[in-house]
Design a protein around this motif. Structure first.
Motif, PDB file in Angstrom:
ATOM      1  N   THR A 172       0.844  -1.204   0.000  1.00 40.36           N
ATOM      2  CA  THR A 172       0.000   0.000   0.000  1.00 40.36           C
ATOM      3  C   THR A 172       0.874   1.247   0.000  1.00 40.36           C
ATOM      4  O   THR A 172       2.039   1.219   0.396  1.00 40.36           O
ATOM      5  CB  THR A 172      -0.918   0.052   1.226  1.00 40.36           C
ATOM      6  OG1 THR A 172      -0.129   0.092   2.425  1.00 40.36           O
ATOM      7  CG2 THR A 172      -1.846  -1.142   1.278  1.00 40.36           C
ATOM      8  N   LYS A 190       0.491   5.577   0.933  1.00 35.85           N
ATOM      9  CA  LYS A 190      -0.383   6.529   1.591  1.00 35.85           C
ATOM     10  C   LYS A 190       0.343   7.831   1.855  1.00 35.85           C
ATOM     11  O   LYS A 190       1.533   7.841   2.171  1.00 35.85           O
ATOM     12  CB  LYS A 190      -0.904   5.939   2.908  1.00 35.85           C
ATOM     13  CG  LYS A 190      -2.073   6.685   3.518  1.00 35.85           C
ATOM     14  CD  LYS A 190      -2.645   5.903   4.693  1.00 35.85           C
ATOM     15  CE  LYS A 190      -3.879   6.590   5.254  1.00 35.85           C
ATOM     16  NZ  LYS A 190      -4.455   5.824   6.395  1.00 35.85           N
ATOM     17  N   GLU A 191      -0.400   8.942   1.724  1.00 38.23           N
ATOM     18  CA  GLU A 191       0.162  10.247   2.047  1.00 38.23           C
ATOM     19  C   GLU A 191       0.150  10.462   3.559  1.00 38.23           C
ATOM     20  O   GLU A 191      -0.857  10.230   4.209  1.00 38.23           O
ATOM     21  CB  GLU A 191      -0.632  11.362   1.365  1.00 38.23           C
ATOM     22  CG  GLU A 191      -0.444  11.430  -0.144  1.00 38.23           C
ATOM     23  CD  GLU A 191      -1.209  12.597  -0.757  1.00 38.23           C
ATOM     24  OE1 GLU A 191      -2.024  13.196  -0.025  1.00 38.23           O
ATOM     25  OE2 GLU A 191      -0.996  12.907  -1.948  1.00 38.23           O
ATOM     26  N   TYR A 197      -3.387   2.356  -3.705  1.00 36.16           N
ATOM     27  CA  TYR A 197      -3.920   3.436  -2.899  1.00 36.16           C
ATOM     28  C   TYR A 197      -5.086   2.922  -2.070  1.00 36.16           C
ATOM     29  O   TYR A 197      -5.962   2.231  -2.596  1.00 36.16           O
ATOM     30  CB  TYR A 197      -4.418   4.585  -3.785  1.00 36.16           C
ATOM     31  CG  TYR A 197      -3.409   5.074  -4.768  1.00 36.16           C
ATOM     32  CD1 TYR A 197      -2.125   5.412  -4.363  1.00 36.16           C
ATOM     33  CD2 TYR A 197      -3.732   5.190  -6.113  1.00 36.16           C
ATOM     34  CE1 TYR A 197      -1.194   5.861  -5.277  1.00 36.16           C
ATOM     35  CE2 TYR A 197      -2.812   5.651  -7.037  1.00 36.16           C
ATOM     36  CZ  TYR A 197      -1.536   5.984  -6.617  1.00 36.16           C
ATOM     37  OH  TYR A 197      -0.635   6.430  -7.523  1.00 36.16           O
ATOM     38  N   PRO A 198      -5.154   3.240  -0.790  1.00 35.96           N
ATOM     39  CA  PRO A 198      -6.335   2.870   0.010  1.00 35.96           C
ATOM     40  C   PRO A 198      -7.597   3.476  -0.595  1.00 35.96           C
ATOM     41  O   PRO A 198      -7.554   4.507  -1.269  1.00 35.96           O
ATOM     42  CB  PRO A 198      -6.024   3.474   1.385  1.00 35.96           C
ATOM     43  CG  PRO A 198      -4.540   3.597   1.418  1.00 35.96           C
ATOM     44  CD  PRO A 198      -4.126   3.909   0.019  1.00 35.96           C
ATOM     45  N   GLN A 258      -8.419   7.176  -0.257  1.00 38.28           N
ATOM     46  CA  GLN A 258      -7.450   8.163  -0.739  1.00 38.28           C
ATOM     47  C   GLN A 258      -7.918   8.675  -2.090  1.00 38.28           C
ATOM     48  O   GLN A 258      -8.075   7.925  -3.043  1.00 38.28           O
ATOM     49  CB  GLN A 258      -6.074   7.532  -0.876  1.00 38.28           C
ATOM     50  CG  GLN A 258      -4.993   8.524  -1.225  1.00 38.28           C
ATOM     51  CD  GLN A 258      -4.158   8.872  -0.016  1.00 38.28           C
ATOM     52  OE1 GLN A 258      -4.016   8.069   0.880  1.00 38.28           O
ATOM     53  NE2 GLN A 258      -3.641  10.081   0.030  1.00 38.28           N
TER      54      GLN A 258
END
Length: 550
Positions: free
Chosen positions: A413, A415-416, A502-503, A506
């Motif tokens: 995964t 993530k920001e 990307y989750p 998101q």
């Protein structure tokens, strides 16, 4: 299979230019660390155990920063060892007195291996199989040293004593030492150097004639008999490894010239006074031909300008005689600016050698002798390595030992986060051979470009020891870079690279040229599937892709 939101960035600009050709993704980058007489480590025979540990960590960090991915450490130099053994005494270099352990007590070899592996570096245990006493005039041996417990096994030559390779019990003894070593320690390779029978610096060796008459076969000459002794020994060690630790690598670093072409049609275009075959009785070419060793690291210790043994011609000869095994060029860094040989006075000599080895398709890497010369930046070698080893490199694979590819990282995964773009994944299941990878490679390319996993310039990070997350602090925005992640097993076999997903929560805006969100169903975002997906999107969008990319 599950539906996920995957936003594919499709700006392709892959380039196959200088960097990829001149900075190989796989390359053996080794350094020899001699412990005899504290040449490289310990820094002094008087050092305490704590000082020894500190210095070895400094040595490791130093070489790692200069690109090394393997250390070849001398663990048995003269029938004495740098680890607790039930067979042989402690080495003189560890405590200043042969037979005495370090104070306070610790296991140097265990410590070294663990520290090397923490840094993702291979540890090759360098053993001198037959040397017993380096100088009988100066070296004081302890009472339980083999030269005292079995004096009848000693072959004396000038001030040197070696275990007589012509005695079968000697083979059994040395094999027992090797078996103890490879059974008790998690080394990556067993390594021999060039000392089998002694160099004939003081004339022909004569002390083994009685042994020859006792053990020779039919009318076998003494020279053929000596060679047969070493061949039998090497084959026996090879079989021992297959029986006890079949995943262990076995390498030898012989004198650079096997035979001159004037003595043998298969020999090298050299005129060396010594040869490995005729004077040290080591038929290394035969060992490669029979598959008894996994790599050869010839000591190519003359310069490119040497009249009789030029570096490049000898390197080319070895490249034509590997018989499918690995070839690592052995470089004499210690001679730079020190040797009276004219070529070593040239500041470009060592860089020329390193590039010649890299440009030779048959050469898998280089080993530098010795650690101290690199540490002291002799002839600017430390500075050279910063450029030459500018990008990281994986170790070459040995498919004849282990060619099974590990499974890719699971559930990757992206993530920001305020601290940077965060990548996470899970350790995959066992591969077909039972290996579970604990090393992972993260590749990174600029916005809109899938990383080229064959280009070492795009290796962002190599994570060791089971780490399963990474924060790219260069940016906090997912759109800035594209990432791929792969698994490595102990033999550096690499899995397919996977694209982190990307989750669902998101929201990412897809850049031009697509101008719209695309919902795609993929299986674990494996790179192979991703390329199929990319091709489909390109076709649907009417984008033209060059033949090179196809």
């Amino acid at each position: 299979m599950k539906a996920i939101f995957l936003h594919i960035l499709l700006l392709f600009s892959i380039s196959f230019t200088f960097g990829q050709e001149n900075y190989p993704k796989r390359e053996f980058r080794g350094v020899w660390v001699a412990t005899l007489n504290a040449i490289d480590w310990p820094f002094s025979e008087k050092d305490s155990a704590e000082q020894q540990r500190r210095d070895f960590i400094s040595l490791l960090n130093f070489h790692q920063k200069r690109g090394a991915n393997a250390l070849i450490v001398q663990v048995r130099s003269s029938a004495d060892v740098i680890y607790p053994s039930n067979i042989e005494p402690w080495a003189l270099s560890i405590s200043g007195q042969q037979g005495m352990p370090p104070k306070p007590f610790y296991d140097p070899l265990k410590f070294m291996i663990e520290e090397a592996h923490k840094r993702g570096m291979e540890f090759h245990a360098w053993v001198n199989p037959f040397r017993a006493v380096t100088n009988t005039q100066y070296v004081k041996v302890c009472n339980d040293h083999i030269s005292k417990t079995h004096p009848e096994w000693m072959l004396k030559y000038h001030n040197l004593k070696i275990l007589n390779p012509g005695i079968p019990e000697v083979h059994q003894y040395v094999n027992s030492v090797i078996e103890e070593l490879i059974s008790n320690y998690n080394i990556d390779a067993l390594h021999f150097d060039d000392y089998f029978y002694p160099y004939p610096d003081h004339g022909e060796i004569k002390g083994d004639r009685a042994t020859w008459r006792k053990y020779r076969t039919d009318n076998e000459s003494i020279r053929d008999w000596r060679r047969s002794n070493i061949n039998t020994f090497i084959e026996g060690v090879h079989q021992l490894i297959l029986d006890k630790r079949p995943s262990l690598k076995f390498g030898v670093s012989p004198y650079g010239v096997w035979r001159n072409e004037r003595e043998d049609y298969d020999g090298s275009p050299t005129r060396s006074g010594y040869t490995s075959y005729d004077h040290l009785y080591a038929d290394v070419r035969l060992w490669l031909q029979n598959g008894w060793i996994d790599y050869v690291a010839p000591q190519l210790y003359q310069s490119t300008k040497h009249k009789n043994i030029p570096f490049k011609k000898l390197l080319d000869w070895w490249g034509e005689n590997t018989f499918g095994k690995h070839l690592y060029a052995g470089h004499a860094v210690y001679r730079v600016d020190r040797s009276l040989e004219r070529g070593w006075q040239d500041k470009t000599e060592m860089p020329d050698q390193l590039y010649a080895a890299r440009d030779n398709q048959a050469v898998e890497g280089s080993i530098l002798y010795n650690s101290t010369a690199v540490w002291n930046n002799q002839g600017g070698i430390g500075d050279t390595l910063k450029t030459f080893y500018k990008y990281p490199a994986l170790l070459p694979t040995m498919p004849w030992i282990d060619g099974t590819v590990p499974l890719p990282p699971q559930s990757p995964t992206i993530k920001e986060m305020p601290i940077g773009v965060t990548l996470k994944w899970e350790i995959p299941e066992k591969a077909e051979d039972g290996d579970i990878p604990t090393t992972f490679v993260i590749y990174s390319a600029d916005k809109g470009v899938l990383p080229d996993i064959n280009d070492p310039r795009q290796i962002l990070k190599i994570l060791k020891n089971g780490e399963t997350s990474f924060v790219d602090q260069r940016t906090s925005y997912i759109e800035t870079y594209t990432y791929l992640i792969s698994s490595l097993d102990r033999f550096q076999n690499e899995s397919e690279a996977v694209l982190p997903i990307y989750p669902k929560d998101q929201n990412v805006i897809l850049p031009d040229p697509l101008n719209e969100d695309i919902i795609v169903e993929v299986n674990q975002a494996v790179l192979k599937s991703t390329w199929e997906l990319v091709n489909s999107i390109i076709d649907n969008q009417g984008i033209t892709m060059s033949k090179d990319l196809k």
